[in-house]
Design a protein around this motif. Structure first.
Motif, PDB file in Angstrom:
ATOM      1  N   ILE A  17      -4.711   6.135  -3.595  1.00 45.47           N
ATOM      2  CA  ILE A  17      -6.123   5.708  -3.536  1.00 45.47           C
ATOM      3  C   ILE A  17      -6.777   6.277  -2.277  1.00 45.47           C
ATOM      4  O   ILE A  17      -7.821   6.942  -2.326  1.00 45.47           O
ATOM      5  CB  ILE A  17      -6.247   4.167  -3.537  1.00 45.47           C
ATOM      6  CG1 ILE A  17      -5.786   3.592  -4.884  1.00 45.47           C
ATOM      7  CG2 ILE A  17      -7.690   3.744  -3.245  1.00 45.47           C
ATOM      8  CD1 ILE A  17      -5.679   2.073  -4.898  1.00 45.47           C
ATOM      9  N   ILE A  18      -6.149   6.042  -1.134  1.00 49.56           N
ATOM     10  CA  ILE A  18      -6.730   6.497   0.131  1.00 49.56           C
ATOM     11  C   ILE A  18      -6.716   8.027   0.198  1.00 49.56           C
ATOM     12  O   ILE A  18      -7.699   8.659   0.586  1.00 49.56           O
ATOM     13  CB  ILE A  18      -5.971   5.881   1.335  1.00 49.56           C
ATOM     14  CG1 ILE A  18      -6.222   4.370   1.382  1.00 49.56           C
ATOM     15  CG2 ILE A  18      -6.404   6.541   2.641  1.00 49.56           C
ATOM     16  CD1 ILE A  18      -5.483   3.636   2.481  1.00 49.56           C
ATOM     17  N   GLY A  19      -5.599   8.616  -0.238  1.00 49.84           N
ATOM     18  CA  GLY A  19      -5.457  10.076  -0.165  1.00 49.84           C
ATOM     19  C   GLY A  19      -6.512  10.801  -0.977  1.00 49.84           C
ATOM     20  O   GLY A  19      -7.213  11.686  -0.463  1.00 49.84           O
ATOM     21  N   PHE A  20      -6.649  10.414  -2.261  1.00 52.23           N
ATOM     22  CA  PHE A  20      -7.630  11.114  -3.108  1.00 52.23           C
ATOM     23  C   PHE A  20      -9.059  10.829  -2.646  1.00 52.23           C
ATOM     24  O   PHE A  20      -9.935  11.690  -2.737  1.00 52.23           O
ATOM     25  CB  PHE A  20      -7.445  10.712  -4.583  1.00 52.23           C
ATOM     26  CG  PHE A  20      -6.319  11.440  -5.257  1.00 52.23           C
ATOM     27  CD1 PHE A  20      -6.349  12.833  -5.393  1.00 52.23           C
ATOM     28  CD2 PHE A  20      -5.221  10.759  -5.750  1.00 52.23           C
ATOM     29  CE1 PHE A  20      -5.304  13.517  -6.009  1.00 52.23           C
ATOM     30  CE2 PHE A  20      -4.174  11.436  -6.363  1.00 52.23           C
ATOM     31  CZ  PHE A  20      -4.203  12.818  -6.489  1.00 52.23           C
ATOM     32  N   THR A  21      -9.296   9.632  -2.148  1.00 52.12           N
ATOM     33  CA  THR A  21     -10.648   9.312  -1.669  1.00 52.12           C
ATOM     34  C   THR A  21     -11.008  10.177  -0.465  1.00 52.12           C
ATOM     35  O   THR A  21     -12.105  10.743  -0.396  1.00 52.12           O
ATOM     36  CB  THR A  21     -10.755   7.811  -1.313  1.00 52.12           C
ATOM     37  OG1 THR A  21     -10.210   7.044  -2.377  1.00 52.12           O
ATOM     38  CG2 THR A  21     -12.189   7.398  -1.096  1.00 52.12           C
ATOM     39  N   GLU A  22     -10.043  10.271   0.455  1.00 52.42           N
ATOM     40  CA  GLU A  22     -10.276  11.143   1.622  1.00 52.42           C
ATOM     41  C   GLU A  22     -10.537  12.575   1.171  1.00 52.42           C
ATOM     42  O   GLU A  22     -11.440  13.242   1.686  1.00 52.42           O
ATOM     43  CB  GLU A  22      -9.035  11.133   2.535  1.00 52.42           C
ATOM     44  CG  GLU A  22      -9.023  10.063   3.599  1.00 52.42           C
ATOM     45  CD  GLU A  22      -7.957  10.342   4.652  1.00 52.42           C
ATOM     46  OE1 GLU A  22      -7.967  11.431   5.245  1.00 52.42           O
ATOM     47  OE2 GLU A  22      -7.090   9.463   4.843  1.00 52.42           O
ATOM     48  N   LEU A  23      -9.706  13.002   0.205  1.00 50.34           N
ATOM     49  CA  LEU A  23      -9.803  14.381  -0.281  1.00 50.34           C
ATOM     50  C   LEU A  23     -11.193  14.647  -0.864  1.00 50.34           C
ATOM     51  O   LEU A  23     -11.827  15.675  -0.575  1.00 50.34           O
ATOM     52  CB  LEU A  23      -8.731  14.578  -1.359  1.00 50.34           C
ATOM     53  CG  LEU A  23      -8.123  15.950  -1.553  1.00 50.34           C
ATOM     54  CD1 LEU A  23      -7.676  16.576  -0.244  1.00 50.34           C
ATOM     55  CD2 LEU A  23      -6.930  15.846  -2.507  1.00 50.34           C
ATOM     56  N   VAL A  71       9.315  16.621  -3.239  1.00 53.17           N
ATOM     57  CA  VAL A  71      10.231  15.853  -4.092  1.00 53.17           C
ATOM     58  C   VAL A  71       9.643  14.450  -4.211  1.00 53.17           C
ATOM     59  O   VAL A  71       9.589  13.692  -3.241  1.00 53.17           O
ATOM     60  CB  VAL A  71      11.649  15.778  -3.484  1.00 53.17           C
ATOM     61  CG1 VAL A  71      12.618  15.166  -4.489  1.00 53.17           C
ATOM     62  CG2 VAL A  71      12.104  17.151  -3.038  1.00 53.17           C
ATOM     63  N   GLU A  72       9.140  14.131  -5.412  1.00 58.03           N
ATOM     64  CA  GLU A  72       8.362  12.889  -5.588  1.00 58.03           C
ATOM     65  C   GLU A  72       8.334  12.568  -7.072  1.00 58.03           C
ATOM     66  O   GLU A  72       8.065  13.448  -7.891  1.00 58.03           O
ATOM     67  CB  GLU A  72       6.957  13.141  -5.028  1.00 58.03           C
ATOM     68  CG  GLU A  72       5.874  12.185  -5.458  1.00 58.03           C
ATOM     69  CD  GLU A  72       6.021  10.801  -4.862  1.00 58.03           C
ATOM     70  OE1 GLU A  72       6.462   9.890  -5.574  1.00 58.03           O
ATOM     71  OE2 GLU A  72       5.683  10.646  -3.665  1.00 58.03           O
ATOM     72  N   ASP A  73       8.647  11.321  -7.420  1.00 60.79           N
ATOM     73  CA  ASP A  73       8.704  10.988  -8.849  1.00 60.79           C
ATOM     74  C   ASP A  73       7.338  10.629  -9.427  1.00 60.79           C
ATOM     75  O   ASP A  73       7.165  10.638 -10.642  1.00 60.79           O
ATOM     76  CB  ASP A  73       9.722   9.865  -9.101  1.00 60.79           C
ATOM     77  CG  ASP A  73       9.368   8.589  -8.364  1.00 60.79           C
ATOM     78  OD1 ASP A  73       8.839   8.696  -7.232  1.00 60.79           O
ATOM     79  OD2 ASP A  73       9.616   7.479  -8.884  1.00 60.79           O
ATOM     80  N   LYS A  74       6.342  10.334  -8.591  1.00 57.07           N
ATOM     81  CA  LYS A  74       5.034   9.948  -9.127  1.00 57.07           C
ATOM     82  C   LYS A  74       4.099  11.164  -9.179  1.00 57.07           C
ATOM     83  O   LYS A  74       3.823  11.795  -8.148  1.00 57.07           O
ATOM     84  CB  LYS A  74       4.412   8.841  -8.270  1.00 57.07           C
ATOM     85  CG  LYS A  74       5.233   7.565  -8.355  1.00 57.07           C
ATOM     86  CD  LYS A  74       4.467   6.353  -7.957  1.00 57.07           C
ATOM     87  CE  LYS A  74       5.290   5.108  -8.252  1.00 57.07           C
ATOM     88  NZ  LYS A  74       6.689   5.187  -7.727  1.00 57.07           N
ATOM     89  N   ALA A  75       3.609  11.419 -10.407  1.00 64.50           N
ATOM     90  CA  ALA A  75       2.824  12.637 -10.652  1.00 64.50           C
ATOM     91  C   ALA A  75       1.557  12.662  -9.794  1.00 64.50           C
ATOM     92  O   ALA A  75       1.215  13.704  -9.222  1.00 64.50           O
ATOM     93  CB  ALA A  75       2.466  12.734 -12.131  1.00 64.50           C
ATOM     94  N   ASN A  76       0.875  11.492  -9.664  1.00 66.92           N
ATOM     95  CA  ASN A  76      -0.389  11.533  -8.924  1.00 66.92           C
ATOM     96  C   ASN A  76      -0.158  11.787  -7.435  1.00 66.92           C
ATOM     97  O   ASN A  76      -0.945  12.469  -6.789  1.00 66.92           O
ATOM     98  CB  ASN A  76      -1.231  10.273  -9.173  1.00 66.92           C
ATOM     99  CG  ASN A  76      -0.469   8.992  -8.882  1.00 66.92           C
ATOM    100  OD1 ASN A  76       0.704   9.048  -8.514  1.00 66.92           O
ATOM    101  ND2 ASN A  76      -1.125   7.865  -9.054  1.00 66.92           N
ATOM    102  N   SER A  77       0.962  11.296  -6.928  1.00 62.85           N
ATOM    103  CA  SER A  77       1.270  11.551  -5.528  1.00 62.85           C
ATOM    104  C   SER A  77       1.615  13.030  -5.334  1.00 62.85           C
ATOM    105  O   SER A  77       1.245  13.641  -4.324  1.00 62.85           O
ATOM    106  CB  SER A  77       2.429  10.664  -5.085  1.00 62.85           C
ATOM    107  OG  SER A  77       2.697  10.871  -3.731  1.00 62.85           O
ATOM    108  N   ARG A  78       2.337  13.599  -6.317  1.00 68.00           N
ATOM    109  CA  ARG A  78       2.642  15.041  -6.230  1.00 68.00           C
ATOM    110  C   ARG A  78       1.348  15.848  -6.210  1.00 68.00           C
ATOM    111  O   ARG A  78       1.184  16.782  -5.440  1.00 68.00           O
ATOM    112  CB  ARG A  78       3.504  15.487  -7.425  1.00 68.00           C
ATOM    113  CG  ARG A  78       4.949  15.064  -7.365  1.00 68.00           C
ATOM    114  CD  ARG A  78       5.827  15.931  -8.274  1.00 68.00           C
ATOM    115  NE  ARG A  78       5.408  15.906  -9.680  1.00 68.00           N
ATOM    116  CZ  ARG A  78       5.782  14.993 -10.568  1.00 68.00           C
ATOM    117  NH1 ARG A  78       6.610  14.014 -10.201  1.00 68.00           N
ATOM    118  NH2 ARG A  78       5.361  15.044 -11.817  1.00 68.00           N
TER     119      ARG A  78
END
Lengths: 418, 122
Positions: free
Chosen positions: A208-214, B7-14
């Motif tokens: 949430i924070i990451g994409f918002t910042e982006l 290396v990350e299992d969550k697609a949105n975090s990747r």
């Protein structure tokens, strides 16, 4: 044969005595001294026996009759072995012989549980002391035999009570240990729960924070003002949520006694400067005059990050609750063994009735803080706990409408547990 | 171009990490779990690995042990990117042999700084 001179018949027992003995005892007049000694002998609560070298009982007092259940006449026809339990009898004459060869005053069978056998065959616990007695006829042995049944009974009862007590104690200890294990387990589960809760809450906040910042950085496309403002709200509230998570974890740790101070020596003035720099923007946004009036320039021994957290919490509260154009300042005072820091403001102040409660968890001063209710309600409780962990105290002095002064102390020698 | 393996299992975090890193000029590869990460690393070692710790199958610590056990990979920078942010987690991660520690939620400025510390964009 019993020694006629020394056979003290009890008055009522005279007819029961052996004819020869009673005859002789009557034939020799008793002196006053003999009478006194006879009374003494008869009054003794212990059985007193005199035994010749072959084991024959030559003298017995009244207590001997009572303890062994024989009449005196009967006793005079017995050897001392007849008073020894059957199982011990064979060994006894040997002991008696060895005593005769080196006679001295001593307790018999010391350290052993001695028993005597009564006429009816029953056994009683006894204590025996032996003394040699040299008479014209040779060496005799005086045995003083004490019936210790009553004492043994009491000892047994005491032992039983002690055993029962020990058993109860053991049961209670087991219960206590079980309860301790339960508490430890509950604590461990709580810690595990907190750790996994923290992880699970942070994971979605991360994106949430990451994409918002982006998006707010507009690298992927420009935004209009309204979109920027909306994203700003999302960002601000997500960060607030993160702060809430951090503070809940903090207070849980503090309450579980798991928050450990990382103590070291550092320059207090530099530490305060860093916090003031961090708060500067918030103050400037409200045209609040921010001033450092501290004069303390010595190093302190404390947890630097936690001291910064204390200062930051107090300063950001002061800025938050001070209207535009007001003032916020920090003062210091050196105490005998510590440092006193005050964070002061010209804000709305705190009613007397709220001054204690503001250090309670989740307490927020309701009506007086119109529009500024955006804290977690955990900042001051955490601040208080952190001050206390350092061995200090915190309090507030305030008048509604005039401002507040939060003062905490810090012992210069460091936290008390260190 | 320097290569970073996420290396990350969550697609949105990747996707988040990939976007930020590609903006910085890095080549980004992805692995969804520990086994996949090891395959990719053995095929062609990246210049930096950003690794989550909670992964299905082998976790981040297991993967690191495999990497550090290989003399050719022993010095490869591997930074943990994790939501394990309780007191002591940072120390635990470094003690296990990770090169660095970034806690989630990650501030983008911090992520860029940390990555640039180990790599210089070309």
């Amino acid at each position: 044969m019993p020694d006629p001179k020394l056979v003290f018949p009890k008055p009522a027992a005279i007819p029961e005595k052996g004819a020869n003995a009673s005859l002789e005892s009557k034939s020799i007049p008793e002196t006053i001294a003999e009478k006194r000694f006879r009374n003494l002998l008869e009054a003794a609560p212990d059985a007193i026996l005199e035994v010749d070298s072959s084991g024959r009982i030559m003298l017995a007092n009244e207590s001997a009759e009572k303890i062994f259940g024989y009449t005196r006449e009967e006793l005079y026809s017995l050897t001392v072995e007849d008073l020894v339990p059957a199982a011990m009898r064979s060994g006894h004459s040997r002991h008696r012989d060895s005593y005769v060869s080196s006679p001295q005053v001593r307790p018999m069978g010391s350290g052993l549980d001695l028993q005597a056998q009564r006429k009816d065959g029953s056994l009683i616990p006894v204590e025996i002391s032996l003394s040699p007695n040299r008479v014209d006829e040779g060496l005799r042995v005086i045995a003083v035999v004490r019936d210790i049944s009553a004492r043994k009974q009491i000892e047994q009862r005491l032992r039983a009570i002690q055993e029962q007590f020990n058993a109860e104690l053991a049961t209670k200890n087991e219960l206590l240990e079980a309860r301790n294990r339960d508490v430890e387990q509950a604590n461990r589960l709580k810690s595990e729960f907190l750790a996994s809760m923290s992880h699970e809450l942070r994971t979605p906040l991360h994106t949430i924070i990451g994409f918002t910042e982006l998006m707010a950085e507009e690298v992927e496309g420009t935004l209009n003002d309204k979109q920027k403002r909306f994203l700003g709200h999302v960002l601000q509230d997500s960060r607030h949520l993160l702060q809430l998570i951090n503070e809940i974890l903090d207070i849980s740790k503090i309450e579980a006694g798991k928050l450990e101070l990382n103590v070291g020596t550092f320059d207090f003035a530099t530490c305060l400067d860093e916090v003031m720099a961090g708060i500067h923007q918030q103050a400037a946004a409200k045209q609040i005059h921010l001033e450092n009036k501290t004069t303390f320039r010595d190093p302190v021994y404390a947890d630097r990050l936690r001291i910064k957290e204390i200062l930051y919490n107090l300063l950001s509260n002061a800025v938050k609750f001070t209207p535009n154009g007001g003032s916020v300042w920090v003062e210091s005072r050196t105490l005998d063994h510590g440092l006193e820091i005050s964070v002061c403001d010209t804000g709305m102040g705190i009613a007397e009735s709220d001054q204690e409660s503001i250090f309670d968890k989740f307490y927020q001063v309701g009506s007086t803080t119109k529009g500024t209710r955006e804290g977690t309600g955990l900042g001051l409780p955490i601040t208080k706990k952190l001050v206390e962990l350092h061995g200090g105290k915190i309090h507030v002095a305030s008048k509604p409408g005039q401002g507040s002064r939060f003062t905490f102390t810090l012992p210069l020698l460091g936290p008390p547990s260190l | 171009m320097q290569r970073i393996l996420i290396v990350e299992d969550k697609a949105n975090s990747r996707e988040l990490l990939r976007t930020v890193l590609e903006q910085q000029g890095y080549a980004v590869e992805e692995a969804q779990d520990g086994e996949q990460a090891l395959v990719k690393i053995r095929e062609r070692a990246p210049d930096l690995v950003l690794m989550d710790l909670h992964l299905p199958g082998l976790n981040g610590y297991d993967v690191l042990k495999e990497i550090r056990g290989n003399p050719q990979l022993a010095s490869m920078p591997v930074v943990a990117v994790t939501a394990n942010a309780m007191p002591g987690d940072h120390e635990r991660v470094l003690a296990a042999g990770f090169t660095g520690y970034i806690s989630k939620p990650v501030a983008l400025s911090m992520l860029r700084e940390e990555v640039n510390r180990w790599l210089r964009p070309k």
